[in-house]
Design a protein around this motif. Structure first.
Motif, PDB file in Angstrom:
ATOM      1  N   TRP A 192      -1.066   9.575  -0.658  1.00 32.37           N
ATOM      2  CA  TRP A 192      -1.875   8.453  -0.182  1.00 32.37           C
ATOM      3  C   TRP A 192      -3.085   8.336  -1.097  1.00 32.37           C
ATOM      4  CZ3 TRP A 192      -0.768   5.240   3.967  1.00 32.37           C
ATOM      5  CH2 TRP A 192      -1.754   4.292   4.269  1.00 32.37           C
ATOM      6  N   VAL A 193      -3.289   7.150  -1.668  1.00 26.81           N
ATOM      7  CA  VAL A 193      -4.401   6.916  -2.586  1.00 26.81           C
ATOM      8  C   VAL A 193      -5.333   5.899  -1.939  1.00 26.81           C
ATOM      9  CG1 VAL A 193      -5.076   6.275  -4.920  1.00 26.81           C
ATOM     10  CG2 VAL A 193      -2.823   7.299  -4.519  1.00 26.81           C
ATOM     11  N   ASN A 194      -6.580   6.315  -1.673  1.00 27.56           N
ATOM     12  CA  ASN A 194      -7.501   5.393  -1.010  1.00 27.56           C
ATOM     13  C   ASN A 194      -8.189   4.474  -2.014  1.00 27.56           C
ATOM     14  OD1 ASN A 194      -9.534   6.926  -2.183  1.00 27.56           O
ATOM     15  ND2 ASN A 194      -9.962   8.099  -0.325  1.00 27.56           N
ATOM     16  N   ALA A 195      -9.134   3.684  -1.531  1.00 30.39           N
ATOM     17  CA  ALA A 195      -9.760   2.654  -2.363  1.00 30.39           C
ATOM     18  C   ALA A 195     -10.571   3.232  -3.511  1.00 30.39           C
ATOM     19  CB  ALA A 195     -10.643   1.754  -1.498  1.00 30.39           C
ATOM     20  N   ILE A 196     -11.028   4.471  -3.384  1.00 28.71           N
ATOM     21  CA  ILE A 196     -11.796   5.088  -4.474  1.00 28.71           C
ATOM     22  C   ILE A 196     -10.913   6.041  -5.291  1.00 28.71           C
ATOM     23  CG2 ILE A 196     -14.018   4.831  -3.344  1.00 28.71           C
ATOM     24  CD1 ILE A 196     -13.840   7.702  -2.422  1.00 28.71           C
ATOM     25  N   GLU A 197      -9.598   5.829  -5.187  1.00 30.26           N
ATOM     26  CA  GLU A 197      -8.590   6.514  -5.999  1.00 30.26           C
ATOM     27  C   GLU A 197      -8.540   8.024  -5.769  1.00 30.26           C
ATOM     28  OE1 GLU A 197      -9.016   5.415 -10.062  1.00 30.26           O
ATOM     29  OE2 GLU A 197      -8.544   3.307  -9.704  1.00 30.26           O
ATOM     30  N   GLN A 198      -8.840   8.437  -4.560  1.00 28.92           N
ATOM     31  CA  GLN A 198      -8.631   9.832  -4.186  1.00 28.92           C
ATOM     32  C   GLN A 198      -7.205  10.000  -3.679  1.00 28.92           C
ATOM     33  OE1 GLN A 198     -11.891  10.137  -1.330  1.00 28.92           O
ATOM     34  NE2 GLN A 198     -12.936  11.581  -2.694  1.00 28.92           N
ATOM     35  N   GLU A 199      -6.524  11.024  -4.160  1.00 34.01           N
ATOM     36  CA  GLU A 199      -5.132  11.256  -3.780  1.00 34.01           C
ATOM     37  C   GLU A 199      -5.037  12.357  -2.731  1.00 34.01           C
ATOM     38  OE1 GLU A 199      -2.490  12.017  -6.969  1.00 34.01           O
ATOM     39  OE2 GLU A 199      -2.768  10.063  -7.926  1.00 34.01           O
ATOM     40  N   PHE A 200      -4.177  12.122  -1.738  1.00 30.55           N
ATOM     41  CA  PHE A 200      -3.955  13.108  -0.685  1.00 30.55           C
ATOM     42  C   PHE A 200      -2.451  13.224  -0.443  1.00 30.55           C
ATOM     43  CE2 PHE A 200      -8.082  11.181  -0.062  1.00 30.55           C
ATOM     44  CZ  PHE A 200      -8.912  12.279   0.114  1.00 30.55           C
ATOM     45  N   PRO A 201      -1.915  14.431  -0.475  1.00 29.73           N
ATOM     46  CA  PRO A 201      -0.464  14.603  -0.305  1.00 29.73           C
ATOM     47  C   PRO A 201      -0.006  14.243   1.102  1.00 29.73           C
ATOM     48  CG  PRO A 201      -1.575  16.731  -0.335  1.00 29.73           C
ATOM     49  CD  PRO A 201      -2.612  15.713  -0.676  1.00 29.73           C
ATOM     50  N   LEU A 202       1.154  13.609   1.168  1.00 35.98           N
ATOM     51  CA  LEU A 202       1.751  13.229   2.446  1.00 35.98           C
ATOM     52  C   LEU A 202       3.026  14.010   2.743  1.00 35.98           C
ATOM     53  CD1 LEU A 202       1.379   9.342   2.185  1.00 35.98           C
ATOM     54  CD2 LEU A 202      -0.029  10.901   3.538  1.00 35.98           C
ATOM     55  N   GLY A 203       3.472  14.798   1.800  1.00 37.90           N
ATOM     56  CA  GLY A 203       4.695  15.567   1.997  1.00 37.90           C
ATOM     57  C   GLY A 203       5.678  15.336   0.866  1.00 37.90           C
ATOM     58  N   SER A 204       6.812  15.980   0.971  1.00 33.45           N
ATOM     59  CA  SER A 204       7.837  15.882  -0.066  1.00 33.45           C
ATOM     60  C   SER A 204       9.069  15.168   0.471  1.00 33.45           C
ATOM     61  CB  SER A 204       8.217  17.273  -0.567  1.00 33.45           C
ATOM     62  OG  SER A 204       8.696  18.070   0.499  1.00 33.45           O
ATOM     63  N   PHE A 205       9.954  14.798  -0.436  1.00 29.79           N
ATOM     64  CA  PHE A 205      11.192  14.124  -0.063  1.00 29.79           C
ATOM     65  C   PHE A 205      12.250  14.442  -1.113  1.00 29.79           C
ATOM     66  CE2 PHE A 205       8.872  11.250  -2.834  1.00 29.79           C
ATOM     67  CZ  PHE A 205       9.845  10.833  -3.724  1.00 29.79           C
ATOM     68  N   SER A 206      13.469  14.084  -0.827  1.00 34.20           N
ATOM     69  CA  SER A 206      14.556  14.231  -1.793  1.00 34.20           C
ATOM     70  C   SER A 206      15.417  12.980  -1.752  1.00 34.20           C
ATOM     71  CB  SER A 206      15.401  15.471  -1.483  1.00 34.20           C
ATOM     72  OG  SER A 206      15.978  15.377  -0.199  1.00 34.20           O
ATOM     73  N   ALA A 246      -8.131   7.843   4.496  1.00 42.41           N
ATOM     74  CA  ALA A 246      -8.051   6.460   4.033  1.00 42.41           C
ATOM     75  C   ALA A 246      -9.430   5.812   4.123  1.00 42.41           C
ATOM     76  CB  ALA A 246      -7.037   5.689   4.872  1.00 42.41           C
ATOM     77  N   ARG A 247      -9.924   5.318   3.010  1.00 37.96           N
ATOM     78  CA  ARG A 247     -11.242   4.690   2.949  1.00 37.96           C
ATOM     79  C   ARG A 247     -11.137   3.384   2.175  1.00 37.96           C
ATOM     80  NH1 ARG A 247     -11.860   8.040   6.126  1.00 37.96           N
ATOM     81  NH2 ARG A 247     -13.477   9.640   6.335  1.00 37.96           N
ATOM     82  N   GLY A 248     -11.836   2.348   2.663  1.00 38.44           N
ATOM     83  CA  GLY A 248     -11.798   1.067   1.981  1.00 38.44           C
ATOM     84  C   GLY A 248     -10.669   0.197   2.499  1.00 38.44           C
ATOM     85  N   LEU A 249     -10.544  -0.966   1.902  1.00 41.65           N
ATOM     86  CA  LEU A 249      -9.532  -1.915   2.364  1.00 41.65           C
ATOM     87  C   LEU A 249      -8.171  -1.658   1.730  1.00 41.65           C
ATOM     88  CD1 LEU A 249      -8.724  -4.499   3.901  1.00 41.65           C
ATOM     89  CD2 LEU A 249      -9.504  -5.818   1.896  1.00 41.65           C
ATOM     90  N   ARG A 250      -8.142  -1.625   0.423  1.00 38.75           N
ATOM     91  CA  ARG A 250      -6.859  -1.535  -0.273  1.00 38.75           C
ATOM     92  C   ARG A 250      -6.467  -0.074  -0.483  1.00 38.75           C
ATOM     93  NH1 ARG A 250      -3.543  -4.811  -3.136  1.00 38.75           N
ATOM     94  NH2 ARG A 250      -2.344  -3.892  -4.852  1.00 38.75           N
ATOM     95  N   GLN A 251      -5.309   0.277   0.035  1.00 35.40           N
ATOM     96  CA  GLN A 251      -4.762   1.619  -0.108  1.00 35.40           C
ATOM     97  C   GLN A 251      -3.447   1.543  -0.895  1.00 35.40           C
ATOM     98  OE1 GLN A 251      -6.658   4.185   1.761  1.00 35.40           O
ATOM     99  NE2 GLN A 251      -7.988   2.377   1.781  1.00 35.40           N
TER     100      GLN A 251
END
Length: 369
Positions: A112-126, A143-148
């Protein structure tokens, strides 16, 4: 006699008892915190030697952090893409993410990348054989800001095995280390040979001036030998800057002192017969050395020189820790950055080169002695 032995034994025990106390030896420390060392040792034992080409696929989809039902403008695409169950919402809302057209049968991670471009892991997939996946996520509190942005990243390896960048860099620096030691040894030999004749008791103590020169030379050699190459390297790094030249100078100066003493001791052990024979026919001092002394010590000089090269290769690793160039400088950088797999590669290279040179040096010394 028994009393004397008892006193000696008691004195030895007292010395070692005091030494144990002064050095603060705690055997229990070896076992209590051993678990802290295991991960480090595990990484060092897995050197970064070979690798394959790495490919990375990144796919993003926008999301609006809003209570309204606004939907961000999406670009139509038939290639790799992400589809969300909803493109707007609030923190803690549940979303379903579907990936389409991705690299099949690979593992990836969602961010997940918030409006100030901070990345946070949401998990893995295959992904499956068709390059698709489905995963449920929750809009995170970060999540911060409008556009995510929801981002999927897949990395995989393909192609044949090849030498890793770490191995190539290690090889380059190891070659530099070997030649650093070679140049330092050569410099040391060239200076130590003439000095050694001035530091030989049997050649210099025949007159007051000669005796004075002998003691000056021997004292100078002892003083230089007492200064560790590491200290010399620090001085030369300040003088000429970081790099292999500082290492060459540090090891070269120390080699002059070490070889000068060893060479002079070899000269003192020569058979006096040839020296007296050459002297008796009126030979000058230089001729006495050239015809009476040098033929007796030249092979020993060569053997000691090869042995010193072997020593300098090992010492150059430590010299590099203070900026003296070579593999040691690279090893220090990797350790400081906690890159223990890369550090393991350097340690493996050092071990191979040291063992090889030690074997080669031993064979050469056996031949020339």
């Amino acid at each position: 006699m028994k009393t004397k032995r008892f006193v000696i034994l008691l004195a030895v025990l007292m010395v070692y008892s005091y030494g144990w106390k002064v050095t603060e030896i705690e055997v229990g420390e070896l076992f209590r915190d051993f678990h802290l060392v295991k991960p480090l040792v595990r990484e060092l034992a897995q050197p970064d030697l070979f690798t394959r080409d790495k490919k990375t696929q990144v796919v993003e989809v926008p999301f609006l952090l809003s209570q309204s039902n606004d939907t961000p403008k999406l670009t139509e695409s038939t290639g790799p893409r992400l589809i969300l169950s909803s493109y707007s919402g609030e923190i803690s809302d549940r979303l379903s993410v579907q990936g389409i057209g991705l690299e099949p049968e690979q593992y990836g991670s969602l961010y997940w990348v918030n409006a100030i471009e901070q990345e946070f892991p949401l998990g893995s997939f295959s992904t499956d054989s068709s390059g698709e996946f489905n995963k449920d996520i929750t809009v995170p509190p970060s999540a911060r800001g409008l556009r995510q942005v929801v981002k999927a990243v897949i990395s995989w390896e393909e192609g044949g095995w090849q030498a890793s960048e770490t191995l190539s860099l290690t090889f380059e620096k190891m070659v530099e280390t070997v030649f650093l030691a070679l140049m330092a040894t050569t410099f040391g030999v060239l200076v130590a040979v003439p000095i050694s004749f001035l530091g030989a008791r049997n050649l210099m103590t025949g007159s007051r001036i000669g005796t004075f020169i002998y003691y000056v030379v021997r004292t100078g050699l002892n003083v230089l030998r007492s200064i560790e190459p590491l200290i010399m390297a620090i001085l030369f790094v300040v003088w000429v800057g970081i790099g292999p030249f500082a290492g060459v100078l540090a090891l070269g100066v120390h080699s002059v002192a070490a070889l000068g003493k060893l060479f002079s001791e070899q000269i003192e052990c020569v058979d006096p017969g040839p020296v007296e024979a050459v002297t008796s026919v009126g030979a000058k001092p230089i001729q006495v050395i050239y015809f009476g002394v040098l033929p007796q010590v030249i092979l020993q000089f060569m053997a000691l020189s090869f042995y010193r090269w072997d020593i300098n290769v090992r010492m150059s690793t430590i010299i590099g820790f203070v900026g003296g160039g070579g593999i040691g400088f690279l090893l220090q950088q990797w350790i400081n950055l906690l890159k223990y797999n890369e550090a393991g590669t350097a340690l493996l290279a050092i071990a191979i080169v040291v063992i090889t040179l030690d074997t080669l040096s031993a064979k050469i010394r056996a031949r020339v002695q």
